[in-house]
Design an enzyme around this catalytic site. Structure first.
Site, mmCIF file in Angstrom:
data_model
loop_
_atom_site.group_PDB
_atom_site.id
_atom_site.type_symbol
_atom_site.label_atom_id
_atom_site.label_comp_id
_atom_site.label_asym_id
_atom_site.label_seq_id
_atom_site.Cartn_x
_atom_site.Cartn_y
_atom_site.Cartn_z
ATOM 1 N N LYS A 1 12.083 -6.112 -0.379
ATOM 2 C CA LYS A 1 13.250 -5.504 -1.026
ATOM 3 C C LYS A 1 14.375 -6.522 -1.147
ATOM 4 O O LYS A 1 14.452 -7.452 -0.342
ATOM 5 C CB LYS A 1 13.762 -4.336 -0.154
ATOM 6 C CG LYS A 1 12.902 -3.098 -0.154
ATOM 7 C CD LYS A 1 13.518 -2.030 0.753
ATOM 8 C CE LYS A 1 12.682 -0.768 0.801
ATOM 9 N NZ LYS A 1 12.571 -0.068 -0.488
ATOM 10 N N ASP B 24 11.675 -0.287 6.791
ATOM 11 C CA ASP B 24 10.949 -0.591 5.558
ATOM 12 C C ASP B 24 11.580 -1.803 4.871
ATOM 13 O O ASP B 24 12.556 -1.668 4.137
ATOM 14 C CB ASP B 24 10.976 0.633 4.630
ATOM 15 C CG ASP B 24 10.238 0.360 3.316
ATOM 16 O OD1 ASP B 24 9.518 -0.651 3.230
ATOM 17 O OD2 ASP B 24 10.387 1.185 2.387
ATOM 18 N N GLU C 154 4.896 2.244 0.509
ATOM 19 C CA GLU C 154 4.128 2.341 1.753
ATOM 20 C C GLU C 154 4.099 3.748 2.336
ATOM 21 O O GLU C 154 3.151 4.129 3.004
ATOM 22 C CB GLU C 154 4.681 1.357 2.790
ATOM 23 C CG GLU C 154 5.884 1.855 3.617
ATOM 24 C CD GLU C 154 7.124 2.143 2.795
ATOM 25 O OE1 GLU C 154 7.238 1.613 1.667
ATOM 26 O OE2 GLU C 154 7.985 2.900 3.261
ATOM 27 N N ARG D 129 3.723 6.678 1.059
ATOM 28 C CA ARG D 129 2.633 7.539 0.569
ATOM 29 C C ARG D 129 1.311 7.193 1.241
ATOM 30 O O ARG D 129 0.440 8.060 1.393
ATOM 31 C CB ARG D 129 2.549 7.412 -0.960
ATOM 32 C CG ARG D 129 2.269 6.022 -1.467
ATOM 33 C CD ARG D 129 2.627 5.843 -2.937
ATOM 34 N NE ARG D 129 4.074 5.724 -3.157
ATOM 35 C CZ ARG D 129 4.650 5.572 -4.342
ATOM 36 N NH1 ARG D 129 3.922 5.554 -5.442
ATOM 37 N NH2 ARG D 129 5.960 5.466 -4.452
ATOM 38 N N LYS E 131 7.054 11.273 7.349
ATOM 39 C CA LYS E 131 6.975 9.821 7.154
ATOM 40 C C LYS E 131 7.857 9.162 8.200
ATOM 41 O O LYS E 131 9.049 9.442 8.282
ATOM 42 C CB LYS E 131 7.456 9.444 5.746
ATOM 43 C CG LYS E 131 7.713 7.933 5.556
ATOM 44 C CD LYS E 131 8.146 7.576 4.136
ATOM 45 C CE LYS E 131 8.559 6.102 4.023
ATOM 46 N NZ LYS E 131 9.009 5.721 2.669
ATOM 47 N N ASP F 269 5.776 -2.079 -1.137
ATOM 48 C CA ASP F 269 6.962 -1.267 -0.854
ATOM 49 C C ASP F 269 6.702 0.217 -1.123
ATOM 50 O O ASP F 269 7.527 1.061 -0.803
ATOM 51 C CB ASP F 269 8.139 -1.774 -1.698
ATOM 52 C CG ASP F 269 9.480 -1.291 -1.170
ATOM 53 O OD1 ASP F 269 9.516 -0.750 -0.047
ATOM 54 O OD2 ASP F 269 10.487 -1.467 -1.886
HETATM 55 N N1 BES Z 1 11.686 4.021 1.587
HETATM 56 C C1 BES Z 1 11.677 3.729 0.204
HETATM 57 C C2 BES Z 1 12.412 4.764 -0.647
HETATM 58 C C3 BES Z 1 13.891 4.935 -0.372
HETATM 59 C C4 BES Z 1 14.824 4.325 -1.175
HETATM 60 C C5 BES Z 1 14.324 5.779 0.622
HETATM 61 C C6 BES Z 1 16.162 4.513 -0.958
HETATM 62 C C7 BES Z 1 15.677 5.980 0.845
HETATM 63 C C8 BES Z 1 16.602 5.349 0.044
HETATM 64 C C9 BES Z 1 10.230 3.667 -0.294
HETATM 65 O O1 BES Z 1 9.306 3.218 0.625
HETATM 66 C C10 BES Z 1 10.190 2.715 -1.444
HETATM 67 O O2 BES Z 1 10.441 1.570 -1.226
HETATM 68 N N2 BES Z 1 9.892 3.219 -2.628
HETATM 69 C C11 BES Z 1 9.819 2.418 -3.796
HETATM 70 C C12 BES Z 1 8.540 2.749 -4.522
HETATM 71 C C13 BES Z 1 8.214 1.797 -5.635
HETATM 72 C C14 BES Z 1 7.854 0.440 -5.076
HETATM 73 C C15 BES Z 1 7.068 2.351 -6.433
HETATM 74 C C16 BES Z 1 11.037 2.740 -4.654
HETATM 75 O O3 BES Z 1 11.490 3.873 -4.660
HETATM 76 O O4 BES Z 1 11.569 1.812 -5.251
HETATM 77 ZN ZN ZN Z 2 9.763 3.497 2.579
HETATM 78 MN MN MN Z 3 9.126 1.119 0.626
#
Ligand code: BES
Ligand code: ZN
Ligand code: MN
Length: 500
Positions: free
Chosen positions: A276, A269, A348, A350, A264, A346
């Site tokens: 976020k 992000d 994204e 996947r 990835k 968010d």
């Molecule tokens: N890149 C983030 C996950 C992340 C969080 C990586 C903290 C490193 C440190 C990912 O893209 C994300 O935002 N995931 C969301 C998914 C949710 C919206 C279903 C999450 O984990 O909150």
């Molecule tokens: Zn991410």
């Molecule tokens: Mn994200």
């Protein structure tokens, strides 16, 4: 960039200057070579140890400036505790803590690869060297002046003194390849997102060509033609274009299927339209740690001329909100043909993995696929920063990854998959939706989503590295934010099971 210390290897000669580092156990016992070099100062050591109540406990240190009887400017003794349970990863850490104890102003450092039980084997001494290189890494590229009170570190030479210097140098070769791979991965993750956007990231992978890696860069036009609308959907809100990089190292027998690593590479992000909160959003420059690991790994495999055919593929995008951004409610048609309802922009990573995994499976028919992704905050809730989450459709691959994790210290913990979780991502309007709708089991529903883009016949493992790819706490082998996590793990997986 790192001011990596110059590394050298020698026999057990008494150093005439600089810092000398030795090891002893909890009974204050030294190896023979160490005892020999300490001979003129034996009494001094005993008195200082008593005065300091130094007992050689694990992690304890004896630090003597200008030791009478020795030519070295400083003697540092590291306590090992009980010696019989020293694993390779402990020795790597030992090399790291040795360098960590040396004052910044020191130029020459000599570390005796010598244990109370006898001189370290060549592999152990080389592990010690690996630790010194990893610990010495810093990312100073954007600092124009030293901090108040912080001296600029002297250019260092680290010499590993060992029984058979030539054998250690030989053992070092493959480790140097891995060390360089880790350092490249760390550099990529530490870089700021205004500098390292997808196109620039792709450009930097071209450096692997020098080592014999084939590097292809696919632009948006090429990806549109392939139908990669999931990956492209994520990137469409950004002013920066998306890229797909495919790296190939062919060190194995011709016509044997490759192993494949997928990363990835979300260069930043923001969350997109489902933006976020501000707190720690800057960390999301590291949302490409999976891709960085794949680049570091491919570099390591090529540099040590691994006897394997390997593919590394990374999806590079930036997730931004804008008038052109994808939105919740959108339905994207992935390269696989499956349609995806966007619930949260968010989620994204996947989407990127979905298209890259599908592409790699179809084009290369690999022996297995391992993807690495900073995919969910939920894996941090489950495992903290100590283990990466492992999700897999294959017990053998899982077992091998777990073993490689224990051996290298880059540990993975297997998490469940199953139809009950899979049901949670069924969509009212499309084939699948991109979140489970609730926070519960968030790392699992994310993995279930990825699994929908992998056919059951290809052994596949997904590593959720959101907790291990970066971490602001320092440890023995890393003082920087980015860890380079996964390079050692996957290099070991390949070396132990897949090289011819
Ligand atoms: N890149 C983030 C996950 C992340 C969080 C990586 C903290 C490193 C440190 C990912 O893209 C994300 O935002 N995931 C969301 C998914 C949710 C919206 C279903 C999450 O984990 O909150
Ligand atoms: Zn991410
Ligand atoms: Mn994200």
């Amino acid at each position: 960039m790192s001011d990596a210390p110059k590394l050298g290897f020698s026999g057990f000669a008494t150093p005439s200057a600089g810092v000398l580092v030795l090891f002893c156990d909890e009974k204050l016992a030294f190896g023979t070579a160490s005892r020999r070099v300490l001979e003129p100062a034996a009494d001094l050591i005993k008195r200082v140890a008593a005065a300091d109540r130094f007992t050689g406990k694990k992690g304890s240190v004896l630090d003597i400036a200008a030791p009478a009887g020795l030519k070295a400017a400083r003697l540092i003794v590291l306590g090992l505790g009980k010696v019989k349970d020293l694993k390779p990863q402990d020795i790597v850490k030992l090399g790291g803590s040795a360098v960590g104890r040396v004052p910044a102003s020191a130029g020459e450092v000599t570390i005796f690869a010598d244990l109370p039980s006898g001189p370290m084997k060549a592999d152990q001494a080389a592990d010690l060297a690996l630790g010194t290189q990893l610990r010495a890494y810093t990312f100073e590229r954007y600092k124009t002046k030293p901090k108040e009170g912080e001296e600029k570190p002297a250019a260092k030479t680290v010499t590993i003194a060992a029984a058979d210097a030539a054998a250690v140098r030989k053992a070092w070769n493959s480790r140097q390849a891995v060390a360089d791979g880790i350092i490249i991965a760390r550099d990529l993750v530490n870089e700021p997102p205004n500098i390292l956007f997808p196109e620039e990231f792709a450009k930097r992978t071209l450096a692997l060509r020098k080592l014999g890696v084939t590097v292809e860069v696919l632009d948006e036009k090429a990806m549109t033609k392939l139908g990669m609308n999931a990956l492209l959907g994520v990137g469409q809100g950004s002013a920066r274009e998306s890229r797909l990089v495919v790296m190939r190292w062919n060190g194995g027998k011709a016509a044997t299927p490759p192993v494949a690593f997928i990363g990835k590479g979300v260069c930043f992000d923001s969350g997109g339209i489902s933006i976020k909160p501000a707190a720690s959003m800057e960390d999301m420059k590291g949302d490409m740690a999976g891709a960085a690991c794949v680049v570091g790994l491919m570099r390591a495999l090529a540099a040590r001329k691994a006897k394997i055919n390997a593919v590394g593929a990374i999806g590079l995008v930036e997730n931004m909100p804008s008038g052109k951004a994808y939105r919740p409610g959108d339905i994207l048609t992935s390269m696989s043909g499956q349609t995806i309802e966007i619930i949260n922009t968010d989620a994204e990573g996947r989407l990127v993995l979905a298209d890259v995994l599908w592409y790699v499976a179809k084009r290369f028919k690999p022996k297995f696929m391992v993807d690495l992704a900073t995919l969910t905050g939920a894996i941090l809730v489950a495992l903290g920063n100590e283990y990466a989450g492992l999700f897999s459709n294959d017990d053998k691959l899982s077992e091998r990854l777990s073993k490689a994790g224990e051996a290298t210290g880059e540990r993975v913990w297997r998490m469940p998959l199953g139809p009950e979780y899979d049901k949670l991502i069924d969509s009212k309007f499309a084939d699948v939706k991109n979140t489970g709708g609730s926070r519960w089991g968030g790392a699992i529903t994310a993995a279930q989503f990825v699994k929908r883009f992998v056919d059951d016949k290809t052994p596949w493992a997904h590593l959720d590295i959101a907790g291990t790819g970066f971490d602001s706490r320092q440890n023995d082998v890393n003082r920087s934010w980015a860890s380079g996590w996964g390079v050692r793990l996957l290099d070991r997986l390949v070396a132990d099971h897949y090289e011819r």
